[in-house]
Design a protein around this motif. Sequence first.
Motif, PDB file in Angstrom:
ATOM      1  N   ARG A 127       1.039   6.437   3.810  1.00 43.20           N
ATOM      2  CA  ARG A 127       0.927   4.978   3.670  1.00 43.20           C
ATOM      3  C   ARG A 127      -0.224   4.467   4.547  1.00 43.20           C
ATOM      4  O   ARG A 127      -0.944   3.555   4.197  1.00 43.20           O
ATOM      5  CB  ARG A 127       2.222   4.279   4.080  1.00 43.20           C
ATOM      6  CG  ARG A 127       3.396   4.385   3.129  1.00 43.20           C
ATOM      7  CD  ARG A 127       3.132   3.789   1.770  1.00 43.20           C
ATOM      8  NE  ARG A 127       2.386   4.681   0.890  1.00 43.20           N
ATOM      9  CZ  ARG A 127       2.902   5.773   0.324  1.00 43.20           C
ATOM     10  NH1 ARG A 127       4.139   6.097   0.513  1.00 43.20           N
ATOM     11  NH2 ARG A 127       2.155   6.547  -0.436  1.00 43.20           N
ATOM     12  N   ASP A 130      -3.310   5.051   2.650  1.00 43.90           N
ATOM     13  CA  ASP A 130      -3.436   4.018   1.616  1.00 43.90           C
ATOM     14  C   ASP A 130      -3.919   2.700   2.211  1.00 43.90           C
ATOM     15  O   ASP A 130      -4.746   2.002   1.625  1.00 43.90           O
ATOM     16  CB  ASP A 130      -2.091   3.774   0.913  1.00 43.90           C
ATOM     17  CG  ASP A 130      -1.703   4.958   0.042  1.00 43.90           C
ATOM     18  OD1 ASP A 130      -2.595   5.765  -0.265  1.00 43.90           O
ATOM     19  OD2 ASP A 130      -0.519   5.074  -0.304  1.00 43.90           O
ATOM     20  N   ALA A 131      -3.368   2.361   3.392  1.00 43.33           N
ATOM     21  CA  ALA A 131      -3.746   1.094   4.020  1.00 43.33           C
ATOM     22  C   ALA A 131      -5.237   1.096   4.365  1.00 43.33           C
ATOM     23  O   ALA A 131      -5.943   0.122   4.126  1.00 43.33           O
ATOM     24  CB  ALA A 131      -2.907   0.857   5.274  1.00 43.33           C
ATOM     25  N   SER A 134      -7.354   0.417   1.501  1.00 44.19           N
ATOM     26  CA  SER A 134      -7.324  -0.938   0.959  1.00 44.19           C
ATOM     27  C   SER A 134      -8.456  -1.802   1.502  1.00 44.19           C
ATOM     28  O   SER A 134      -8.803  -2.814   0.907  1.00 44.19           O
ATOM     29  CB  SER A 134      -6.002  -1.633   1.293  1.00 44.19           C
ATOM     30  OG  SER A 134      -4.928  -0.854   0.872  1.00 44.19           O
TER      31      SER A 134
ATOM     32  N   GLN B  11       6.417  -1.525  -1.999  1.00 46.03           N
ATOM     33  CA  GLN B  11       5.345  -0.670  -1.481  1.00 46.03           C
ATOM     34  C   GLN B  11       4.145  -1.496  -1.036  1.00 46.03           C
ATOM     35  O   GLN B  11       3.535  -1.226   0.005  1.00 46.03           O
ATOM     36  CB  GLN B  11       4.893   0.320  -2.554  1.00 46.03           C
ATOM     37  CG  GLN B  11       5.834   1.498  -2.722  1.00 46.03           C
ATOM     38  CD  GLN B  11       5.407   2.375  -3.875  1.00 46.03           C
ATOM     39  OE1 GLN B  11       4.338   2.208  -4.445  1.00 46.03           O
ATOM     40  NE2 GLN B  11       6.259   3.319  -4.251  1.00 46.03           N
ATOM     41  N   SER B  12       3.815  -2.534  -1.821  1.00 46.31           N
ATOM     42  CA  SER B  12       2.670  -3.378  -1.472  1.00 46.31           C
ATOM     43  C   SER B  12       2.913  -4.110  -0.166  1.00 46.31           C
ATOM     44  O   SER B  12       2.002  -4.273   0.647  1.00 46.31           O
ATOM     45  CB  SER B  12       2.388  -4.395  -2.579  1.00 46.31           C
ATOM     46  OG  SER B  12       2.061  -3.726  -3.759  1.00 46.31           O
ATOM     47  N   LEU B  15       2.438  -1.738   2.674  1.00 44.19           N
ATOM     48  CA  LEU B  15       1.001  -1.525   2.888  1.00 44.19           C
ATOM     49  C   LEU B  15       0.386  -2.723   3.604  1.00 44.19           C
ATOM     50  O   LEU B  15      -0.439  -2.563   4.505  1.00 44.19           O
ATOM     51  CB  LEU B  15       0.296  -1.327   1.554  1.00 44.19           C
ATOM     52  CG  LEU B  15       0.222   0.112   1.057  1.00 44.19           C
ATOM     53  CD1 LEU B  15      -0.636   0.201  -0.188  1.00 44.19           C
ATOM     54  CD2 LEU B  15      -0.370   1.003   2.145  1.00 44.19           C
ATOM     55  N   LEU B 296      -4.970  -5.206  -2.503  1.00 45.86           N
ATOM     56  CA  LEU B 296      -3.560  -4.884  -2.749  1.00 45.86           C
ATOM     57  C   LEU B 296      -3.034  -5.627  -3.974  1.00 45.86           C
ATOM     58  O   LEU B 296      -2.330  -5.051  -4.810  1.00 45.86           O
ATOM     59  CB  LEU B 296      -2.721  -5.243  -1.515  1.00 45.86           C
ATOM     60  CG  LEU B 296      -2.896  -4.307  -0.322  1.00 45.86           C
ATOM     61  CD1 LEU B 296      -2.065  -4.784   0.856  1.00 45.86           C
ATOM     62  CD2 LEU B 296      -2.505  -2.892  -0.704  1.00 45.86           C
TER      63      LEU B 296
END
Lengths: 292, 316
Positions: A127, A130-131, A134, B11-12, B15, B296
């Motif tokens: 995660r 993923d962050a 982003s 999940q978003s 994140l 996102l």
Amino acid sequence: MTALAATSAPSAWWQSRGVRRFMRHRLAIVGLVMIAALTLACVLGPYLLPYDALYIDLRARFSPPLTGSHYLGTDPLGRDLAARLLIAGRISLLVGFFAMLLSTLIGTVIGVVAGYWGGWIGAALMRFVDAFLSFPSIFLLLALAALLEPNPLMITLIIALTSWMEVARIVEAEVRSLRERDFVLAGRMLGLRSMHIMFREILPNAVGPIIVAATLTVARAILLEAYISFLGYGIQPPLPSWGNMLNGAQQYLASAPWLAIIPGIAITMAVTSFNFIGDGLRDALDVRSDHF
Amino acid sequence: MFGYLLNRLWQSIVLLVIVSIIGFAVLNLIPGGPLSQFALTPGMTQEAMDRIAEQMGLNRPLPVQYLDWAWRLVQGDWGTSYRDGQPVLNVIGRHVFATLLLMGTSTAISIAIGTWIGIRGATHRYSLFDYTVTVGAMIALSIPTFWFGLVGIYIFSLKLGWLPAGNMYTIGDGSALNYLRHLIMPSVVLSLVNVAIWSRYMRTATLDVINQDFVKTARAKGLTERRVLMKHVVGNALIPMITLAGMQLPGLLGGALVTETVFTWPGMGRLFLDSLGYNDYPVVMGLLMFSAILVLIGNLIADLVVAAVDPRTRLD
């Protein structure tokens, strides 16, 4: 990986299937030759040129290419563009190379740990990956470069800090699929420590994808350095880099277009080389690919 | 379906929390920390600074400060710009349209050209066309966007005089045509990388579909090759591309930043660089968080669209 493992005992490494497949890949050879020539020019070239990269000759300002012994012309201060281009190449290639080493190291460690442990540690680490993905990396890079001291070492560090995620993902997927194999089970039964299993038993099997990703990361790192230096937050003058040579070039676009065109060609050549080589390696090392 | 939506949303949010932690860490890298905005005030003393730090709660433990900062972020209080004292969200809001216009146009161009190249590459595999665009895509991915822009300006503005070299419109001329003329070059420059990526993925996606049984069935029914391609192959090949479009968002935003700088386009990228130049950290931080949130949301929308058009995703 499999291609390397297929090498039968008596034949030398250059006869292996991987090497033969790489050599058959003409683009990869073009890339290899191009980057070798570029590196050689950057290492030796400055000694052979008549001008020093920092020598200012105000009478020769804005000389177009092929003026006397200014083969690529001069910049607004009358400094020889060829000499600056080659010195800049040293910086840009070194930054690209070391950023790759560091980001591959970070990505590999995080990928191995996440893939091997799995569970909530693995999930949390992924995660985190993923962050990081982003953020548009240029935004993050520029913010960090503006806040920290922009010397070449720091630029290398922050480029590595914003480009390790790809490697981490690849390694994680690879390790996760290898984790359940019999040889890992055997290692556990032998009572090997997790560290040993992770880095000495599993990791060598994932070397192929890592090499491919690392090669493409050099390309990416050179581009990123060019972007932030072009925008004025990367390598600082008087130290030249391919990116910061382009920094002031836009305002002279009408009168001295070579100032913008020549460094851009150098960047494109270097980055193309690594992309070609990476593509060839992917074929040669039998790495499954998503798009190419 | 509902469970899937809920799962993606959750999940978003996770994140988003991690993204905000990274953002907070960057914020604390600022020399002098969040307090630096007052350091430049004339007549500022150390005692006054300490008092402000006390009032702003900067002497509290970091986790507490983070929660406070994040809570204000959620409420829409993103701080005020050092430059003009306006709320950060208003400042960003004024620049969002220009960037979205540029990104939207560029995405439309990439999808149109990339899809065509990808399908043609897949149906004419290993042809001269396929080989040329494969090599072309790799070179396109290697060209620095800003340099491509500079070369474009040199050729089309300075030498040929066909297109304006920068800005979003000519002052005093707000016609749609004028906007369009200014939009062409930056959006084409921004498309370069995405055309390359899109066409590669589209080629792979088309090849994946083209060998499946239902395509053979369609051919066996006697449909023309064109009809098979249009009706059965392209539609299915485009599904994974929706996810890809979401994944390309961070790259597109980063590219927009560079393109906007070269073409003096008044979007978020220009704002980011200008704010960096003025040490306007609240706006810099705001844009950093805003772009990540945009990414996102984009990914979430892409997943929802895929779930809506592809029944297979709804099963799990």
